[in-house]
Design a protein around this motif. Sequence first.
Motif, PDB file in Angstrom:
ATOM      1  N   HIS A  45      -3.869  32.466   4.440  1.00 44.83           N
ATOM      2  CA  HIS A  45      -2.431  33.151   4.061  1.00 44.83           C
ATOM      3  C   HIS A  45      -2.558  34.580   3.987  1.00 44.83           C
ATOM      4  CE1 HIS A  45      -1.074  29.004   3.861  1.00 44.83           C
ATOM      5  NE2 HIS A  45      -0.054  29.544   4.215  1.00 44.83           N
ATOM      6  N   GLY A  46      -3.876  35.355   4.016  1.00 43.53           N
ATOM      7  CA  GLY A  46      -3.915  36.716   3.654  1.00 43.53           C
ATOM      8  C   GLY A  46      -4.023  36.909   2.401  1.00 43.53           C
ATOM      9  N   GLY A  47      -4.239  36.059   1.382  1.00 45.79           N
ATOM     10  CA  GLY A  47      -4.286  36.484   0.063  1.00 45.79           C
ATOM     11  C   GLY A  47      -3.036  35.892  -0.797  1.00 45.79           C
ATOM     12  N   LEU A  48      -3.306  36.129  -2.036  1.00 46.47           N
ATOM     13  CA  LEU A  48      -2.173  35.406  -2.847  1.00 46.47           C
ATOM     14  C   LEU A  48      -0.722  35.691  -2.762  1.00 46.47           C
ATOM     15  CD1 LEU A  48      -1.917  33.672  -5.225  1.00 46.47           C
ATOM     16  CD2 LEU A  48      -2.276  35.540  -6.944  1.00 46.47           C
ATOM     17  N   PRO A  49      -0.363  36.988  -2.335  1.00 46.82           N
ATOM     18  CA  PRO A  49       1.047  37.223  -2.218  1.00 46.82           C
ATOM     19  C   PRO A  49       1.501  36.558  -1.007  1.00 46.82           C
ATOM     20  CG  PRO A  49      -0.135  39.207  -2.685  1.00 46.82           C
ATOM     21  CD  PRO A  49      -1.170  38.358  -2.694  1.00 46.82           C
ATOM     22  N   GLY A  50       0.903  36.362   0.167  1.00 45.39           N
ATOM     23  CA  GLY A  50       1.124  35.629   1.270  1.00 45.39           C
ATOM     24  C   GLY A  50       1.314  34.058   0.949  1.00 45.39           C
ATOM     25  N   LEU A  51       0.279  33.637   0.210  1.00 50.16           N
ATOM     26  CA  LEU A  51       0.282  32.183  -0.146  1.00 50.16           C
ATOM     27  C   LEU A  51       1.598  31.934  -0.863  1.00 50.16           C
ATOM     28  CD1 LEU A  51      -0.739  29.317  -0.239  1.00 50.16           C
ATOM     29  CD2 LEU A  51      -2.157  30.263  -2.044  1.00 50.16           C
ATOM     30  N   LEU A  52       1.845  32.698  -1.891  1.00 49.19           N
ATOM     31  CA  LEU A  52       3.043  32.721  -2.891  1.00 49.19           C
ATOM     32  C   LEU A  52       4.237  32.481  -1.920  1.00 49.19           C
ATOM     33  CD1 LEU A  52       2.150  34.617  -5.800  1.00 49.19           C
ATOM     34  CD2 LEU A  52       2.230  31.858  -5.605  1.00 49.19           C
ATOM     35  N   SER A  53       4.373  33.471  -0.939  1.00 51.70           N
ATOM     36  CA  SER A  53       5.591  33.569   0.011  1.00 51.70           C
ATOM     37  C   SER A  53       5.553  31.998   0.625  1.00 51.70           C
ATOM     38  CB  SER A  53       5.300  34.666   0.944  1.00 51.70           C
ATOM     39  OG  SER A  53       6.589  34.984   1.684  1.00 51.70           O
ATOM     40  N   THR A  54       4.648  31.552   1.189  1.00 54.38           N
ATOM     41  CA  THR A  54       4.818  30.455   1.924  1.00 54.38           C
ATOM     42  C   THR A  54       5.131  29.484   0.984  1.00 54.38           C
ATOM     43  OG1 THR A  54       3.039  31.001   3.615  1.00 54.38           O
ATOM     44  CG2 THR A  54       3.370  29.075   3.406  1.00 54.38           C
ATOM     45  N   ALA A  55       4.383  29.199  -0.275  1.00 53.39           N
ATOM     46  CA  ALA A  55       4.692  28.184  -1.200  1.00 53.39           C
ATOM     47  C   ALA A  55       6.019  28.176  -1.565  1.00 53.39           C
ATOM     48  CB  ALA A  55       3.842  28.549  -2.416  1.00 53.39           C
ATOM     49  N   ARG A  56       6.743  29.267  -1.706  1.00 53.61           N
ATOM     50  CA  ARG A  56       8.312  29.284  -2.058  1.00 53.61           C
ATOM     51  C   ARG A  56       9.197  28.658  -1.014  1.00 53.61           C
ATOM     52  NH1 ARG A  56       6.804  34.983  -3.609  1.00 53.61           N
ATOM     53  NH2 ARG A  56       6.208  34.902  -5.828  1.00 53.61           N
ATOM     54  N   ALA A  57       8.893  28.598   0.261  1.00 53.45           N
ATOM     55  CA  ALA A  57       9.445  28.010   1.193  1.00 53.45           C
ATOM     56  C   ALA A  57       9.121  26.924   1.589  1.00 53.45           C
ATOM     57  CB  ALA A  57       9.227  29.260   2.790  1.00 53.45           C
ATOM     58  N   GLN A  58       7.927  26.293   1.253  1.00 52.57           N
ATOM     59  CA  GLN A  58       7.439  25.076   1.847  1.00 52.57           C
ATOM     60  C   GLN A  58       6.889  24.090   0.548  1.00 52.57           C
ATOM     61  OE1 GLN A  58       4.622  25.197   4.827  1.00 52.57           O
ATOM     62  NE2 GLN A  58       5.644  26.880   5.802  1.00 52.57           N
ATOM     63  N   PRO A  59       7.773  23.360  -0.206  1.00 49.42           N
ATOM     64  CA  PRO A  59       7.469  22.343  -1.059  1.00 49.42           C
ATOM     65  C   PRO A  59       6.151  21.991  -1.391  1.00 49.42           C
ATOM     66  CG  PRO A  59       9.616  22.210  -0.418  1.00 49.42           C
ATOM     67  CD  PRO A  59       9.057  22.969   0.663  1.00 49.42           C
ATOM     68  N   ARG A  60       5.473  21.310  -0.062  1.00 49.55           N
ATOM     69  CA  ARG A  60       4.104  20.787   0.158  1.00 49.55           C
ATOM     70  C   ARG A  60       2.858  21.734  -0.416  1.00 49.55           C
ATOM     71  NH1 ARG A  60       2.351  17.409  -1.722  1.00 49.55           N
ATOM     72  NH2 ARG A  60       0.492  17.009  -0.539  1.00 49.55           N
ATOM     73  N   VAL A  61       3.194  22.915   0.159  1.00 54.86           N
ATOM     74  CA  VAL A  61       2.272  24.167  -0.066  1.00 54.86           C
ATOM     75  C   VAL A  61       2.534  24.440  -1.648  1.00 54.86           C
ATOM     76  CG1 VAL A  61       1.530  26.232   0.613  1.00 54.86           C
ATOM     77  CG2 VAL A  61       2.471  24.677   2.258  1.00 54.86           C
ATOM     78  N   ALA A  62       3.523  24.277  -1.829  1.00 50.92           N
ATOM     79  CA  ALA A  62       3.721  24.781  -3.397  1.00 50.92           C
ATOM     80  C   ALA A  62       3.040  23.693  -4.278  1.00 50.92           C
ATOM     81  CB  ALA A  62       5.174  24.711  -3.910  1.00 50.92           C
ATOM     82  N   GLU A  63       3.093  22.519  -4.130  1.00 51.69           N
ATOM     83  CA  GLU A  63       2.366  21.330  -4.764  1.00 51.69           C
ATOM     84  C   GLU A  63       1.103  21.457  -4.664  1.00 51.69           C
ATOM     85  OE1 GLU A  63       3.945  17.538  -3.674  1.00 51.69           O
ATOM     86  OE2 GLU A  63       5.727  17.890  -5.047  1.00 51.69           O
ATOM     87  N   GLN A  64       0.394  21.913  -3.287  1.00 54.37           N
ATOM     88  CA  GLN A  64      -1.059  22.150  -3.302  1.00 54.37           C
ATOM     89  C   GLN A  64      -1.514  23.055  -4.306  1.00 54.37           C
ATOM     90  OE1 GLN A  64      -0.682  22.344   1.429  1.00 54.37           O
ATOM     91  NE2 GLN A  64      -2.901  21.546   1.113  1.00 54.37           N
ATOM     92  N   VAL A  65      -0.626  24.325  -4.331  1.00 57.46           N
ATOM     93  CA  VAL A  65      -1.164  25.164  -5.272  1.00 57.46           C
ATOM     94  C   VAL A  65      -1.141  24.807  -6.651  1.00 57.46           C
ATOM     95  CG1 VAL A  65      -0.438  27.612  -6.303  1.00 57.46           C
ATOM     96  CG2 VAL A  65      -0.350  27.366  -3.788  1.00 57.46           C
ATOM     97  N   ALA A  66      -0.082  24.057  -7.123  1.00 51.54           N
ATOM     98  CA  ALA A  66      -0.217  23.483  -8.559  1.00 51.54           C
ATOM     99  C   ALA A  66      -1.109  22.674  -8.733  1.00 51.54           C
ATOM    100  CB  ALA A  66       1.355  23.033  -8.636  1.00 51.54           C
ATOM    101  N   ALA A  67      -1.501  21.746  -7.709  1.00 51.63           N
ATOM    102  CA  ALA A  67      -2.642  20.787  -8.008  1.00 51.63           C
ATOM    103  C   ALA A  67      -3.975  21.531  -8.135  1.00 51.63           C
ATOM    104  CB  ALA A  67      -2.796  20.066  -6.750  1.00 51.63           C
ATOM    105  N   ALA A  68      -4.278  22.682  -7.997  1.00 50.43           N
ATOM    106  CA  ALA A  68      -5.376  23.320  -8.072  1.00 50.43           C
ATOM    107  C   ALA A  68      -5.560  23.683  -9.659  1.00 50.43           C
ATOM    108  CB  ALA A  68      -5.452  24.795  -7.412  1.00 50.43           C
TER     109      ALA A  68
END
Length: 365
Positions: A45-68
């Motif tokens: 996702h091109g770094g943390l800002p890009g990953l956060l942007s995707t995570a806010r729109a996609q709950p499963r990605v957000a859970e993957q981030v939190a799982a770390a």
Amino acid sequence: MTAAPHPDPAVVGLQRLVEGVSGLRWNPAQLPGALERLSPLLAAHGGLPGLLSTARAQPRVAEQVAAAFTVGETWFMRIREQLLALPDLVPRPSGGVVRAWSAGCSTGEEAYALAAVFQERGVPVEVWGSDLRADAVLSAQRGEYGRWSFRGVDDALRDRHFERCGEAFRARPALRQAARFLVHNLQDPAPMTGLSVVSCRNVTIYLQPEAVQRVYARLVAALVPGGVLLLAPSDPRPDAALGLELVPLPGASAFRRPAARPEVPRMERPVTPARPVPFTPVPAVPAGPPVDAFAEVRRRAYERPEDPDAQLALALALLDAGQPDRAARTLKFVQTLLDRPDLPEWTLARGQAALAAARQRLERP
């Protein structure tokens, strides 16, 4: 003393995401390790800002981030007094099969232990294990573990339920057939109900206070009247409004949902950020705690992220538990705490001495 906000807005956004999605208590010491685990997603996702942007729109990605940011420490037959008492505590359903849930099971050792204690008594059992981390669930499904997962376990008990597979041990077919695993966020409704047992041990110590009670309400609602809830001694206690009965056990305890109280009150309050923890001076470095005190040390460290004393104790516990990499990361975080310009000279001197002693232990062959 209030902790200064992180200078990187992306890290602040990450903290809010993790707290909101999982209810976890934010611990800055976890950040380096979590970012390392997230490196494939960060690259994609091109770094943390890009990953956060995707995570806010996609709950499963957000859970993957939190799982770390979750902690995966577990082993087979942990807090054995609770487990061995279960067959005599739980209600037997009309179908004859005891249904259990190991919530926050990490790599699955505790879910298999639940199945094993009932099979030892000839009781049919079905165990569901769940965790937020997808990689941990895959590991649990494989059912293969090294010797470290069986520390403190009698070889005969281990060999009755696991077979040797090279240097590892694989769950025998009867045990594997009794356990199933799935990815689940404890902030969501329970994935099943009508359970005789729910085990959620050494999980809620990492959650914010209001998230803890919301999770407990859902766990209890998944139990049949008379069902048993297992928590670790270091976990926060359930709210009195849940009406649970304390069941004393030799060397441990459990909670029972009363048969006469089928309704569980709702506790659907929003998660709020954890309050900052005041800084306390650093005493001389203590000896590392025994393995059975590890959960209490971790609880103190997660409740007091700005306290070098608590973080040093955690580093020493990690060393004693054979986890030098995590210990080294924790000691690096201790150094950042001691670099604060507002520390009194005597506090800094004592803290640096304690840190040096801990580093010597880390470097010792």
